[in-house]
Design a protein around this motif. Sequence first.
Motif, PDB file in Angstrom:
ATOM      1  N   TYR A  13      47.457  53.546  28.627  1.00 17.88           N
ATOM      2  CA  TYR A  13      47.338  52.952  27.288  1.00 17.88           C
ATOM      3  C   TYR A  13      46.034  52.177  27.141  1.00 17.88           C
ATOM      4  CZ  TYR A  13      52.312  54.032  27.445  1.00 17.88           C
ATOM      5  OH  TYR A  13      53.508  54.663  27.577  1.00 17.88           O
ATOM      6  N   ASP A  14      45.464  52.230  25.944  1.00 21.16           N
ATOM      7  CA  ASP A  14      44.239  51.463  25.660  1.00 21.16           C
ATOM      8  C   ASP A  14      44.575  49.992  25.460  1.00 21.16           C
ATOM      9  OD1 ASP A  14      42.920  53.907  25.576  1.00 21.16           O
ATOM     10  OD2 ASP A  14      43.222  54.124  23.411  1.00 21.16           O
ATOM     11  N   ARG A  38      47.299  54.193  22.161  1.00 18.60           N
ATOM     12  CA  ARG A  38      46.318  55.035  22.844  1.00 18.60           C
ATOM     13  C   ARG A  38      45.640  55.914  21.800  1.00 18.60           C
ATOM     14  NH1 ARG A  38      49.311  57.763  26.941  1.00 18.60           N
ATOM     15  NH2 ARG A  38      50.108  58.992  25.216  1.00 18.60           N
ATOM     16  N   ALA A  43      51.608  54.757  20.945  1.00 17.29           N
ATOM     17  CA  ALA A  43      51.947  55.635  22.073  1.00 17.29           C
ATOM     18  C   ALA A  43      53.341  55.340  22.629  1.00 17.29           C
ATOM     19  CB  ALA A  43      50.909  55.492  23.184  1.00 17.29           C
ATOM     20  N   ALA A  54      48.174  49.288  30.866  1.00 17.65           N
ATOM     21  CA  ALA A  54      47.210  49.256  29.757  1.00 17.65           C
ATOM     22  C   ALA A  54      45.888  48.656  30.215  1.00 17.65           C
ATOM     23  CB  ALA A  54      47.774  48.443  28.598  1.00 17.65           C
TER      24      ALA A  54
END
Length: 402
Positions: A13-14, A38, A43, A54
């Motif tokens: 995940y961002d 994401r 997400a 993340a």
Amino acid sequence: MVFASTALAQTPYDLLLKGGHVIDAKNNISALRDVAIRGGKIAAVEENIPASMARRTIDVSSLYVTPGLVDIHEHVFAGTMDREYTGENCVRADAFSFRSGVTTVVDAGSSGWRNFGAFRDEVIYRQKTRVFALLNIVGHGMGGRMDVEQNTKDMDPVRTAEEARRNSDVVVGIKIAHYAGPEWIAVDRAVEAGRLANIPVMVDFATFRPERPFQELVLIHLRPGDIYTHQYLSAVPMLDADGRVLPYLFEARKRGVIFDVGHGGGSFYFRQAIPALKQGFVPDSISTDVHTDSMNAGMKDMLNLMSKFLNMGMSLDDVIACTTSHPAREIHHEELGNLSVGSVADVAVLRLVRGDFGFVDSAGLRMKGDRKLVGELTLREGRVVWDLNGISAEDWDKAARR
Ligand SMILES: [Zn+2]
């Protein structure tokens, strides 16, 4: 490089919003959830997503996490021309949206088919805020001379529908506003354009006349899915002599007519809204009608308006539904206004504060209240576009020197 890509694979995940109370009306969620993002999309929404998954985690505990707010009545055709709502009375969308948690705004009829091209190229395509438009049935929109909205000769359903269809990526409906004549022609032409383009109509029925009573508007002329904005305007026949909500309003709602708040400068009265809410005549959607007058008067901004409804007794879950999934559905953009996995990561993070507050209506009268929503963090397609207290930032004395 090998290490970096391995690390990346382990952090799918961002961004992670951790520990917040998620309110997602469309998915019937009002509970503690973590939200992972994401590639600009939602997400995962789960009870516990480890921070290690993340690249970046923001602690949002004690805050509410909602879909980015959708405001279906604004005036954002800002320019310098000698126009009324298409000019100096309009606001810049980006200047007022994100700070209030709003990520999608609908301009309500500032432009018509004659000047929509300028609005699209100069404003809609240039704002970070997602901007949609309701095309005014009047070719000149709200621009030009003061009486432009009274010119029935410039109400052309065919050309209006053509322009709407050509720009169906951003035109989401038709608007008719401020018509003062005794006939139904303005409303009926707007509905005809809406029928031709297969989109809803929003009516701002500002002038009330015995020849075309409000009851007929919502019981006969509007179609299911069409929207009456300015629901709590003082001129709307709302209560009988004993203070009971008139039954035709519930009939109109049963027909499928949508009632929207559209607060604006002169369209919201506590003496209408408070008894109506108590008796169940609640809004389908809460919109601001922001322009340079309303933002400096009782309306102020979306979060102040939502706080008004909270303090009038609406639940926070309902207030969020009326500013997310409901308005998204009304403009036929159900992909917005929710936190479903795969949806665009437009997100609002709100703080509910307690204190002594006051809220003012269009009569200039005050209602006291003890709760207020504050916009802490706003994401647009997963990117931070507003961060009131820097909760997404590193502390200056712990960060690597930049
Ligand atoms: Zn308006």
